[in-house]
Design an enzyme around this catalytic site. Structure first.
Site, PDB file in Angstrom:
ATOM      1  N   ASP A  40      90.386  13.087  62.391  1.00  0.00           N
ATOM      2  CA  ASP A  40      91.061  11.838  61.978  1.00  0.00           C
ATOM      3  C   ASP A  40      90.062  10.731  61.633  1.00  0.00           C
ATOM      4  O   ASP A  40      90.446   9.572  61.505  1.00  0.00           O
ATOM      5  CB  ASP A  40      91.997  11.366  63.098  1.00  0.00           C
ATOM      6  CG  ASP A  40      91.255  11.106  64.399  1.00  0.00           C
ATOM      7  OD1 ASP A  40      90.000  11.262  64.420  1.00  0.00           O
ATOM      8  OD2 ASP A  40      91.895  10.760  65.402  1.00  0.00           O
ATOM      9  N   ARG A  98      76.637 -11.918  56.057  1.00  0.00           N
ATOM     10  CA  ARG A  98      76.625 -12.907  54.982  1.00  0.00           C
ATOM     11  C   ARG A  98      77.623 -14.040  55.187  1.00  0.00           C
ATOM     12  O   ARG A  98      77.406 -15.144  54.718  1.00  0.00           O
ATOM     13  CB  ARG A  98      76.823 -12.225  53.632  1.00  0.00           C
ATOM     14  CG  ARG A  98      75.481 -11.674  53.167  1.00  0.00           C
ATOM     15  CD  ARG A  98      75.525 -11.187  51.770  1.00  0.00           C
ATOM     16  NE  ARG A  98      76.091  -9.855  51.694  1.00  0.00           N
ATOM     17  CZ  ARG A  98      76.231  -9.178  50.564  1.00  0.00           C
ATOM     18  NH1 ARG A  98      75.899  -9.728  49.438  1.00  0.00           N
ATOM     19  NH2 ARG A  98      76.720  -7.961  50.562  1.00  0.00           N
ATOM     20  N   GLN A  99      78.727 -13.766  55.900  1.00  0.00           N
ATOM     21  CA  GLN A  99      79.666 -14.881  56.164  1.00  0.00           C
ATOM     22  C   GLN A  99      79.226 -15.551  57.464  1.00  0.00           C
ATOM     23  O   GLN A  99      79.524 -15.106  58.562  1.00  0.00           O
ATOM     24  CB  GLN A  99      81.101 -14.374  56.285  1.00  0.00           C
ATOM     25  CG  GLN A  99      82.086 -15.496  56.596  1.00  0.00           C
ATOM     26  CD  GLN A  99      83.023 -15.847  55.450  1.00  0.00           C
ATOM     27  OE1 GLN A  99      83.291 -15.036  54.584  1.00  0.00           O
ATOM     28  NE2 GLN A  99      83.528 -17.077  55.439  1.00  0.00           N
ATOM     29  N   ASP A 173      68.108 -17.602  43.452  1.00  0.00           N
ATOM     30  CA  ASP A 173      68.905 -18.790  43.803  1.00  0.00           C
ATOM     31  C   ASP A 173      68.107 -19.656  44.775  1.00  0.00           C
ATOM     32  O   ASP A 173      67.050 -19.243  45.280  1.00  0.00           O
ATOM     33  CB  ASP A 173      70.281 -18.410  44.379  1.00  0.00           C
ATOM     34  CG  ASP A 173      70.198 -17.508  45.596  1.00  0.00           C
ATOM     35  OD1 ASP A 173      69.212 -17.606  46.342  1.00  0.00           O
ATOM     36  OD2 ASP A 173      71.115 -16.698  45.806  1.00  0.00           O
ATOM     37  N   LYS A 196      71.816 -20.778  40.718  1.00  0.00           N
ATOM     38  CA  LYS A 196      72.927 -19.810  40.639  1.00  0.00           C
ATOM     39  C   LYS A 196      74.257 -20.448  41.002  1.00  0.00           C
ATOM     40  O   LYS A 196      74.341 -21.257  41.912  1.00  0.00           O
ATOM     41  CB  LYS A 196      72.632 -18.656  41.616  1.00  0.00           C
ATOM     42  CG  LYS A 196      73.739 -17.625  41.719  1.00  0.00           C
ATOM     43  CD  LYS A 196      73.282 -16.387  42.503  1.00  0.00           C
ATOM     44  CE  LYS A 196      73.726 -16.403  43.945  1.00  0.00           C
ATOM     45  NZ  LYS A 196      73.391 -15.167  44.663  1.00  0.00           N
ATOM     46  N   ASP A 222      64.530 -11.474  46.459  1.00  0.00           N
ATOM     47  CA  ASP A 222      65.777 -11.923  47.086  1.00  0.00           C
ATOM     48  C   ASP A 222      65.916 -11.209  48.431  1.00  0.00           C
ATOM     49  O   ASP A 222      65.186 -10.256  48.708  1.00  0.00           O
ATOM     50  CB  ASP A 222      66.960 -11.582  46.166  1.00  0.00           C
ATOM     51  CG  ASP A 222      68.182 -12.465  46.423  1.00  0.00           C
ATOM     52  OD1 ASP A 222      68.155 -13.272  47.369  1.00  0.00           O
ATOM     53  OD2 ASP A 222      69.154 -12.333  45.665  1.00  0.00           O
ATOM     54  N   SER A 226      73.007  -6.341  46.178  1.00  0.00           N
ATOM     55  CA  SER A 226      74.245  -5.636  46.502  1.00  0.00           C
ATOM     56  C   SER A 226      74.830  -5.065  45.209  1.00  0.00           C
ATOM     57  O   SER A 226      74.487  -3.957  44.809  1.00  0.00           O
ATOM     58  CB  SER A 226      75.198  -6.602  47.209  1.00  0.00           C
ATOM     59  OG  SER A 226      76.417  -5.966  47.475  1.00  0.00           O
ATOM     60  N   THR A 227      75.647  -5.828  44.490  1.00  0.00           N
ATOM     61  CA  THR A 227      76.152  -5.343  43.196  1.00  0.00           C
ATOM     62  C   THR A 227      75.062  -5.396  42.137  1.00  0.00           C
ATOM     63  O   THR A 227      75.202  -4.815  41.061  1.00  0.00           O
ATOM     64  CB  THR A 227      77.315  -6.219  42.699  1.00  0.00           C
ATOM     65  OG1 THR A 227      76.809  -7.551  42.481  1.00  0.00           O
ATOM     66  CG2 THR A 227      78.458  -6.268  43.692  1.00  0.00           C
TER      67      THR A 227
HETATM   68  C1  R5P Z   1      73.254 -14.385  48.295  1.00  0.00           C
HETATM   69  O1  R5P Z   1      73.109 -15.558  48.079  1.00  0.00           O
HETATM   70  C2  R5P Z   1      72.122 -13.433  48.466  1.00  0.00           C
HETATM   71  O2  R5P Z   1      70.899 -14.079  48.622  1.00  0.00           O
HETATM   72  C3  R5P Z   1      72.023 -12.421  47.319  1.00  0.00           C
HETATM   73  O3  R5P Z   1      71.598 -13.083  46.143  1.00  0.00           O
HETATM   74  C4  R5P Z   1      73.330 -11.723  47.054  1.00  0.00           C
HETATM   75  O4  R5P Z   1      73.873 -11.245  48.244  1.00  0.00           O
HETATM   76  C5  R5P Z   1      73.157 -10.594  46.061  1.00  0.00           C
HETATM   77  O5  R5P Z   1      74.399 -10.012  45.817  1.00  0.00           O
HETATM   78  P1  R5P Z   1      74.705  -9.291  44.466  1.00  0.00           P
HETATM   79  O6  R5P Z   1      73.654  -8.246  44.250  1.00  0.00           O
HETATM   80  O7  R5P Z   1      76.072  -8.682  44.670  1.00  0.00           O
HETATM   81  O8  R5P Z   1      74.727 -10.303  43.367  1.00  0.00           O
END
Ligand code: R5P
Length: 303
Positions: A40, A98-99, A173, A196, A222, A226-227
């Site tokens: 499960d 992140r949050q 950013d 950004k 950075d 992520s994406t």
């Molecule tokens: C957010 O401000 C972090 O420093 C990264 O720039 C962010 O998490 C990157 O995420 P993604 O690759 O989804 O744009």
């Protein structure tokens, strides 16, 4: 014999950690947790006690963060039940970090909730790697948690570029500028940042940069890819502004969805991350940073 337990997200660190411990002449056994999934999808977790009782555990909470968190709670609680007095966790990638504040009324401040849950499960001391926390965050005030910076490792990685007149280090950013400026300082080159705007969880817009990049080599650094959208926007911007070679780096390479194809298609000269999370780009090893702390814990009788 002292021992270090690797949870499922950190298995890739076994060899580099063993090598680093050997270099430091620290006599530690490094072994994996036993785990499997029930039909499960619930998890079975066992500490292989016959190999020794560890009071250090290492986990990377990507991918499948929810699963990794549950595994960490189960392992932590079990180690305390088995009699470990002082348990230290190295969370090379801390999920839900992140949050770190409530922006909209009713939002869960996941960073604090997850960390609090781990301490309540019995962890006594935590090390994390380049986790963003604002000065006023309760993270470092409320818990025995230490943030380790990986910037020095990137300075070694880019050491062949040190002092290069036409090199600039930029962050995509303002939030990550602390990394770009620290790296630039060590490499003895200049630094800058992009401006950004986040439009949604996956969409960002970068339209400006604080410094001239025309005819210069650029390192973009950075904390997380992520994406890949943030990095992609920054790459396009510096290329449009006439950058020569572009090297991109991040501490944690999650490369979600089509991030890899997206970044490769932009024709960058190199992509490098650390091995806090494993991927084809994890070229910078963090094991020495962990072992430096293990050495101190050992000296203080905490491992
Ligand atoms: C957010 O401000 C972090 O420093 C990264 O720039 C962010 O998490 C990157 O995420 P993604 O690759 O989804 O744009």
């Amino acid at each position: 014999m002292h021992s270090i337990l690797l949870l499922s997200g950190a298995r890739h660190l076994q060899k580099p950690l063993q090598e680093s411990l050997k270099r430091r002449k620290l006599n530690y056994e490094v072994y994996d947790i036993e785990n499997k999934n029930f039909p499960d999808s619930e998890q079975y977790v066992r500490i292989p006690v016959e190999k020794g009782l560890p009071n250090i555990l290492v986990q990377s909470m990507f991918n499948e963060p929810d699963k990794k968190i549950v595994e960490t709670i189960l392992a932590t609680r079990t180690l305390k039940d088995l009699g470990i007095k002082h348990l230290t966790g190295f969370f090379t990638y801390l999920a839900y970090a992140r949050q770190d504040r409530r922006i909209k009324e009713g939002e869960a401040v996941s960073q604090l909730i997850i960390v609090e849950t781990l301490f309540k499960a019995g962890i006594d001391k935590v090390f994390v790697f380049d986790v963003h926390a604002r000065k006023e965050s309760m993270l470092y005030k409320s818990f025995d948690i230490t943030n380790i910076s990986c910037v020095k490792l990137f300075a070694n990685y880019y050491s062949n570029l040190r002092g290069k007149k036409d090199l600039i280090v930029v962050s995509p950013d303002e939030g990550s500028y602390y990394m770009a400026s620290e790296l630039a300082k060590i490499l003895e080159v200049s630094s800058g940042f992009c401006k950004k705007k986040r439009i949604s969880g996956s969409e960002v817009k970068i339209g400006e940069i604080s410094s001239e990049v025309h005819d210069r080599d650029v390192i973009i650094i950075d904390d997380i890819i992520s994406t890949g959208n943030t990095m992609a926007e920054a790459i396009e911007l510096v290329k449009n502004k006439g950058a020569k070679r572009v090297f991109i780096s991040a501490v944690h390479g999650l490369f979600v969805g089509n991030a890899v194809d997206k970044l490769k298609s932009l024709g960058v000269n190199d992509i490098a991350t650390t091995n806090t999370v494993m991927s084809e780009f994890a070229k910078v090893d963090i094991s020495d940073l962990i072992v430096d702390e293990v050495y101190k814990l050992n000296k203080n009788g905490q491992s």
